[in-house]
Design an enzyme around this catalytic site. Structure first.
Site, PDB file in Angstrom:
ATOM      1  CG  ASP A 156      81.613   8.007  36.014  1.00 51.91           C
ATOM      2  OD1 ASP A 156      82.410   8.708  36.647  1.00 51.91           O
ATOM      3  OD2 ASP A 156      80.708   7.342  36.699  1.00 51.91           O
ATOM      4  CG  ASP A 166      83.983  15.184  47.062  1.00 53.66           C
ATOM      5  OD1 ASP A 166      84.510  14.428  47.113  1.00 53.66           O
ATOM      6  OD2 ASP A 166      83.877  16.225  47.666  1.00 53.66           O
ATOM      7  CB  SER A 197      87.905  25.427  40.222  1.00 53.76           C
ATOM      8  OG  SER A 197      88.120  25.103  41.516  1.00 53.76           O
ATOM      9  N   GLY A 246      82.797  23.335  37.996  1.00 53.22           N
ATOM     10  CA  GLY A 246      81.323  23.061  38.160  1.00 53.22           C
ATOM     11  C   GLY A 246      80.701  23.902  39.241  1.00 53.22           C
ATOM     12  CE1 TYR A 294      83.191  24.781  46.013  1.00 53.94           C
ATOM     13  CE2 TYR A 294      85.607  24.181  45.759  1.00 53.94           C
ATOM     14  CZ  TYR A 294      84.453  24.297  46.725  1.00 53.94           C
ATOM     15  OH  TYR A 294      84.578  23.560  47.930  1.00 53.94           O
TER      16      TYR A 294
HETATM   17  N1  AR6 Z   1      83.481  12.235  36.168  1.00 55.61           N
HETATM   18  C1  AR6 Z   1      84.134  13.257  35.526  1.00 55.61           C
HETATM   19  N2  AR6 Z   1      83.808  14.556  35.781  1.00 55.61           N
HETATM   20  C2  AR6 Z   1      82.573  14.969  36.387  1.00 55.61           C
HETATM   21  C3  AR6 Z   1      81.729  13.985  37.268  1.00 55.61           C
HETATM   22  C4  AR6 Z   1      82.351  12.523  36.877  1.00 55.61           C
HETATM   23  N3  AR6 Z   1      81.693  11.644  37.417  1.00 55.61           N
HETATM   24  N4  AR6 Z   1      80.798  14.174  37.699  1.00 55.61           N
HETATM   25  C5  AR6 Z   1      81.027  15.691  37.513  1.00 55.61           C
HETATM   26  N5  AR6 Z   1      82.093  15.922  36.813  1.00 55.61           N
HETATM   27  P1  AR6 Z   1      82.365  19.942  40.553  1.00 55.61           P
HETATM   28  P2  AR6 Z   1      83.929  22.019  41.724  1.00 55.61           P
HETATM   29  C6  AR6 Z   1      82.505  17.356  36.433  1.00 55.61           C
HETATM   30  O1  AR6 Z   1      81.215  20.715  40.888  1.00 55.61           O
HETATM   31  O2  AR6 Z   1      83.559  22.979  40.758  1.00 55.61           O
HETATM   32  C7  AR6 Z   1      81.594  19.010  45.457  1.00 55.61           C
HETATM   33  O3  AR6 Z   1      80.368  19.136  46.157  1.00 55.61           O
HETATM   34  C8  AR6 Z   1      81.852  18.537  36.155  1.00 55.61           C
HETATM   35  O4  AR6 Z   1      80.856  18.329  35.207  1.00 55.61           O
HETATM   36  O5  AR6 Z   1      82.402  18.535  40.857  1.00 55.61           O
HETATM   37  O6  AR6 Z   1      85.647  21.837  42.035  1.00 55.61           O
HETATM   38  C9  AR6 Z   1      82.917  19.374  46.383  1.00 55.61           C
HETATM   39  O7  AR6 Z   1      82.633  18.587  47.568  1.00 55.61           O
HETATM   40  C10 AR6 Z   1      82.522  19.674  36.403  1.00 55.61           C
HETATM   41  O8  AR6 Z   1      83.278  19.885  34.902  1.00 55.61           O
HETATM   42  O9  AR6 Z   1      83.864  20.341  41.357  1.00 55.61           O
HETATM   43  C11 AR6 Z   1      83.030  20.631  46.594  1.00 55.61           C
HETATM   44  O10 AR6 Z   1      82.304  21.569  47.598  1.00 55.61           O
HETATM   45  C12 AR6 Z   1      83.582  18.933  37.019  1.00 55.61           C
HETATM   46  O11 AR6 Z   1      83.746  17.696  37.186  1.00 55.61           O
HETATM   47  C13 AR6 Z   1      82.730  21.290  45.387  1.00 55.61           C
HETATM   48  O12 AR6 Z   1      81.764  20.429  44.359  1.00 55.61           O
HETATM   49  C14 AR6 Z   1      83.989  19.750  38.510  1.00 55.61           C
HETATM   50  O13 AR6 Z   1      82.666  20.054  39.159  1.00 55.61           O
HETATM   51  C15 AR6 Z   1      83.901  21.501  44.267  1.00 55.61           C
HETATM   52  O14 AR6 Z   1      83.428  22.218  43.086  1.00 55.61           O
END
Ligand code: AR6
Length: 179
Positions: A15, A39, A122, A124, A126
């Site tokens: 995390d 986020d 991007s 997750g 995205y």
């Molecule tokens: N620590 C590290 N990585 C994490 C954590 C954490 N606590 N939680 C999730 N991840 P995403 P995106 C990972 O969806 O694709 C949001 O709603 C997760 O497993 O968080 O850039 C924003 O507001 C994945 O590998 O970001 C935007 O609207 C990675 O973080 C949108 O999502 C990114 O997943 C951005 O989408």
């Protein structure tokens, strides 16, 4: 752990909100008002002051970066960047993802940040395929290091074990090649 020039590059599974580094990077959206995924975790862990700072900033275009304090988290700063929504690599997604990493590092340099942790931007909600995304992020970090000898450590934080394994494979390949 890997070494590239004078910078340590590491991958950890876990995390990102728990890390004590100069800056953690947030995978935000254009409005900068919070969301799900990493986020949501960052805003929950950091508290309301991050949101208040983000409101004043007023948003962030895709590929750019903005900075706030880290509120209640152990790091000093949060760098909020916005990666592209993946739609099949037909809309410059690779370049925008590269810019999200590179511009985060440029902003870090302005704030004398020496240790920085990135989530997998991007890949997750995205939808960016993580193999390609990890090659782009690694290239952006190496390009930045080639131009600026200021970073002590860059950490890629992967939330899921599968993502950690992919990053490990890609870093083994790319950083061996760079020797
Ligand atoms: N620590 C590290 N990585 C994490 C954590 C954490 N606590 N939680 C999730 N991840 P995403 P995106 C990972 O969806 O694709 C949001 O709603 C997760 O497993 O968080 O850039 C924003 O507001 C994945 O590998 O970001 C935007 O609207 C990675 O973080 C949108 O999502 C990114 O997943 C951005 O989408």
């Amino acid at each position: 752990m890997y070494i590239y020039k004078n910078t340590k590059i590491s991958i950890v599974q876990g995390d990102i909100t728990k890390l004590k580094v100069d800056a953690i990077v947030n995978a935000a959206n254009n409005r900068l008002l919070g969301g799900g995924g990493v986020d949501g975790a960052i805003h929950r862990a950091g508290g309301i002051e991050i949101l208040e700072e983000c409101r004043k900033i007023g948003g962030c275009p895709t590929g750019e970066a903005r900075i706030t304090t880290a509120g209640k988290m152990p790091s000093k700063y949060v760098i909020h960047t916005v990666g592209p929504i993946y739609r099949g690599a037909k809309n410059n997604e690779g370049e925008l993802l590269y810019k999200a990493y590179f511009n985060s590092l440029k902003l870090a340099a302005d704030y004398d940040i020496k240790t920085i942790a990135f989530p997998s931007i991007s890949t997750g909600v995205y939808g960016y395929p993580i193999e390609e995304a990890s090659e782009i992020s690694t290239k952006a970090v190496m390009d930045f290091i080639n131009e600026n000898d200021i970073l002590t450590e860059v950490i890629f934080v992967l939330f899921k074990e599968k993502d950690f394994e992919i990053y490990k494979r890609i870093l083994d390949k790319i950083l061996e090649m760079s020797k």
